[in-house]
Design a protein around this motif. Structure first.
Motif, PDB file in Angstrom:
ATOM      1  N   ALA A  50      -7.547  25.209  -1.734  1.00  0.00           N
ATOM      2  CA  ALA A  50      -6.853  24.174  -0.966  1.00  0.00           C
ATOM      3  C   ALA A  50      -6.457  23.005  -1.845  1.00  0.00           C
ATOM      4  O   ALA A  50      -7.004  22.796  -2.936  1.00  0.00           O
ATOM      5  N   GLY A  51      -5.501  22.236  -1.345  1.00  0.00           N
ATOM      6  CA  GLY A  51      -5.098  20.980  -1.959  1.00  0.00           C
ATOM      7  C   GLY A  51      -4.600  20.067  -0.860  1.00  0.00           C
ATOM      8  O   GLY A  51      -3.998  20.529   0.115  1.00  0.00           O
ATOM      9  N   ALA A  52      -4.847  18.774  -0.977  1.00  0.00           N
ATOM     10  CA  ALA A  52      -4.441  17.836   0.075  1.00  0.00           C
ATOM     11  C   ALA A  52      -4.187  16.461  -0.515  1.00  0.00           C
ATOM     12  O   ALA A  52      -4.814  16.072  -1.507  1.00  0.00           O
ATOM     13  N   VAL A  53      -3.276  15.730   0.119  1.00  0.00           N
ATOM     14  CA  VAL A  53      -2.939  14.366  -0.298  1.00  0.00           C
ATOM     15  C   VAL A  53      -2.779  13.500   0.938  1.00  0.00           C
ATOM     16  O   VAL A  53      -2.104  13.899   1.893  1.00  0.00           O
ATOM     17  N   MET A  54      -3.395  12.316   0.931  1.00  0.00           N
ATOM     18  CA  MET A  54      -3.147  11.306   1.960  1.00  0.00           C
ATOM     19  C   MET A  54      -2.353  10.174   1.330  1.00  0.00           C
ATOM     20  O   MET A  54      -2.708   9.688   0.252  1.00  0.00           O
ATOM     21  N   MET A  55      -1.296   9.774   2.012  1.00  0.00           N
ATOM     22  CA  MET A  55      -0.357   8.820   1.428  1.00  0.00           C
ATOM     23  C   MET A  55      -0.021   7.722   2.437  1.00  0.00           C
ATOM     24  O   MET A  55       0.137   7.982   3.626  1.00  0.00           O
ATOM     25  N   ALA A  56       0.082   6.493   1.953  1.00  0.00           N
ATOM     26  CA  ALA A  56       0.535   5.365   2.771  1.00  0.00           C
ATOM     27  C   ALA A  56       2.057   5.410   2.888  1.00  0.00           C
ATOM     28  O   ALA A  56       2.726   6.114   2.122  1.00  0.00           O
ATOM     29  N   PRO A  57       2.644   4.662   3.818  1.00  0.00           N
ATOM     30  CA  PRO A  57       4.106   4.692   3.995  1.00  0.00           C
ATOM     31  C   PRO A  57       4.895   4.299   2.752  1.00  0.00           C
ATOM     32  O   PRO A  57       6.063   4.660   2.620  1.00  0.00           O
ATOM     33  N   ASN A  58       4.270   3.545   1.839  1.00  0.00           N
ATOM     34  CA  ASN A  58       4.959   3.146   0.612  1.00  0.00           C
ATOM     35  C   ASN A  58       4.724   4.111  -0.543  1.00  0.00           C
ATOM     36  O   ASN A  58       5.121   3.841  -1.678  1.00  0.00           O
ATOM     37  N   GLY A  59       4.051   5.237  -0.291  1.00  0.00           N
ATOM     38  CA  GLY A  59       3.844   6.242  -1.323  1.00  0.00           C
ATOM     39  C   GLY A  59       2.555   6.126  -2.094  1.00  0.00           C
ATOM     40  O   GLY A  59       2.291   6.931  -2.986  1.00  0.00           O
ATOM     41  N   ARG A  60       1.737   5.132  -1.770  1.00  0.00           N
ATOM     42  CA  ARG A  60       0.469   4.977  -2.486  1.00  0.00           C
ATOM     43  C   ARG A  60      -0.537   6.024  -2.022  1.00  0.00           C
ATOM     44  O   ARG A  60      -0.806   6.150  -0.828  1.00  0.00           O
ATOM     45  N   VAL A  61      -1.077   6.756  -2.974  1.00  0.00           N
ATOM     46  CA  VAL A  61      -1.996   7.851  -2.662  1.00  0.00           C
ATOM     47  C   VAL A  61      -3.370   7.283  -2.352  1.00  0.00           C
ATOM     48  O   VAL A  61      -3.993   6.623  -3.180  1.00  0.00           O
ATOM     49  N   GLN A  62      -3.851   7.547  -1.141  1.00  0.00           N
ATOM     50  CA  GLN A  62      -5.125   7.011  -0.685  1.00  0.00           C
ATOM     51  C   GLN A  62      -6.273   8.005  -0.836  1.00  0.00           C
ATOM     52  O   GLN A  62      -7.432   7.611  -0.898  1.00  0.00           O
ATOM     53  N   ALA A  63      -5.942   9.299  -0.844  1.00  0.00           N
ATOM     54  CA  ALA A  63      -6.969  10.330  -1.021  1.00  0.00           C
ATOM     55  C   ALA A  63      -6.301  11.565  -1.599  1.00  0.00           C
ATOM     56  O   ALA A  63      -5.117  11.820  -1.356  1.00  0.00           O
TER      57      ALA A  63
END
Length: 375
Positions: A50-63
């Motif tokens: 698996a792979g996963a990315v959490m992103m804020a609306p401005n593109g900043r990766v949070q997780a």
């Protein structure tokens, strides 16, 4: 990822440089914890990574989650794995359809083009249906037919505009996700819809500061370049909401918050996706079968959508608690300031009493007190 992406640009050999990163430790912990629980529950078979990315609306990766078990396999699937996008690739079709004047309720034809291609699998064919239903149910035949009507090149141009490169030569079949992409790029494309239509450049760094305290670079002010027409945001979001409410993404439904997204599954269930958002936090999930390994198959409507639901729920609950605590802190600080202000007024008033009570000068011959009582 930060070192590999920004290290060579901002760090010289032998020096120490500080990178202030965008990671949200709580969101990171939740993403890792919930994936471990799904694996333990058997929802993610052993033959899948698996792979996963959490992103804020401005593109900043949070997780960011690089693999199911980093101690066994140190390969960051979130940015390095080149995998088929499946039906998550239908996102640019939504935008291109809107630009061509098609709305969610517009009629589309869901029938094979030649023989049994494109196949809808066990879903079958519906004939006349709406664009919203076709995307929500992930009807491949309807998607390819609509791409032909709009023009494959026009849809591919939208795809590149939002950050998904389908390759130099495309035909209408590319909308089924036959090309390769990665979790970061696909998540960024969906973030452009979530944030109102602005281009996304994924970032893991807020600022770069050298040993002397000099700021070598900062990424605190993201660029605002519109890549999706404003009038197409609401229709696209409406369809992605329908996917979760009544379509293939029902496992991603949240009890207390609205959720949007799209599932995707490649041929033979080699790749399974869910990419969506809730409360302005975009979470892209990919699960893929290791090469040459057989066994239980995963679809995007299964474990990836369930993973999104677990992570989004936990992060939203945490964010609500943080907001309540902040509101209580502000209310307490305001009350203290008010009490301090009132007390100061009282002290000032008491201080003025002696002066107010002093007898006025008089030319009277009445004898004044020899001693004045001081307070």
């Amino acid at each position: 990822w930060v070192v590999e992406t920004w290290g060579d640009k901002y760090v010289q050999p032998g020096e120490t440089v500080r990178f202030f990163v965008t990671l949200n430790p709580r969101a990171q912990h939740i993403a890792e914890q919930q994936l471990s629980r799904l694996v333990k529950d058997g929802a993610v078979p052993s033959q899948y990574d698996a792979g996963a990315v959490m992103m804020a609306p401005n593109g900043r990766v949070q997780a960011m989650v690089g693999s199911v078990n980093w101690s066994q396999r140190q390969f960051n699937n979130a940015v390095k794995a080149r995998v088929q996008a499946g039906s998550t690739a239908k996102l640019p079709l939504l935008i291109a359809a809107c630009e061509a004047g098609r709305m969610p309720e517009s009629r589309v034809m869901d029938q094979p083009i030649r023989g049994t291609w494109p196949a809808n699998g066990e879903l079958g064919y519906r004939g006349q249906t709406t664009l919203k239903e076709a995307i929500a149910s992930s009807r491949n035949a309807a998607a390819v037919r609509l791409t032909q009507e709009i023009g494959a090149d026009a849809v591919a141009e939208v795809s590149r505009r939002i950050g998904i490169d389908p390759g130099p030569a495309v035909d209408a079949g590319f909308i089924l996700g036959s090309y390769s992409s990665n979790v970061m790029a696909m998540t960024a494309a969906y973030t452009a819809v979530a944030n109102g239509g602005y281009q996304i450049e994924p970032s893991g760094v807020l600022a770069v500061v050298d040993g002397r305290g000099q700021v070598r670079a900062d990424f605190l002010t993201p660029l605002r370049k519109r890549v999706i027409p404003e009038e197409c945001i609401e229709p696209a979001q409406q369809v992605l909401r329908e996917v979760v409410e009544h379509g293939t993404g029902r496992a991603a439904q949240l009890k207390r918050w609205a959720a949007y997204g799209k599932t995707g599954t490649s041929t033979g269930n080699a790749d399974a996706w869910f990419i969506g958002w809730s409360e302005q936090r975009v979470f892209g999930v990919w699960m893929g079968r290791r090469r040459g390994v057989t066994g239980h198959a995963v679809a995007g409507a299964g474990a990836p959508a369930a993973y999104f639901e677990r992570v989004a729920t936990a992060v939203n609950e945490w964010a609500e608690r943080q907001q309540r605590l902040e509101e209580q802190r502000l209310a307490s600080a305001s009350a203290r300031a008010k009490r301090s202000f009132d007390a100061k007024k009282i002290v000032d008033w008491l201080s003025s009493l002696p002066q107010a009570m002093t007898l006025p000068d008089s030319s009277s011959t009445q004898e004044r007190p020899v001693r004045e009582k001081r307070t």
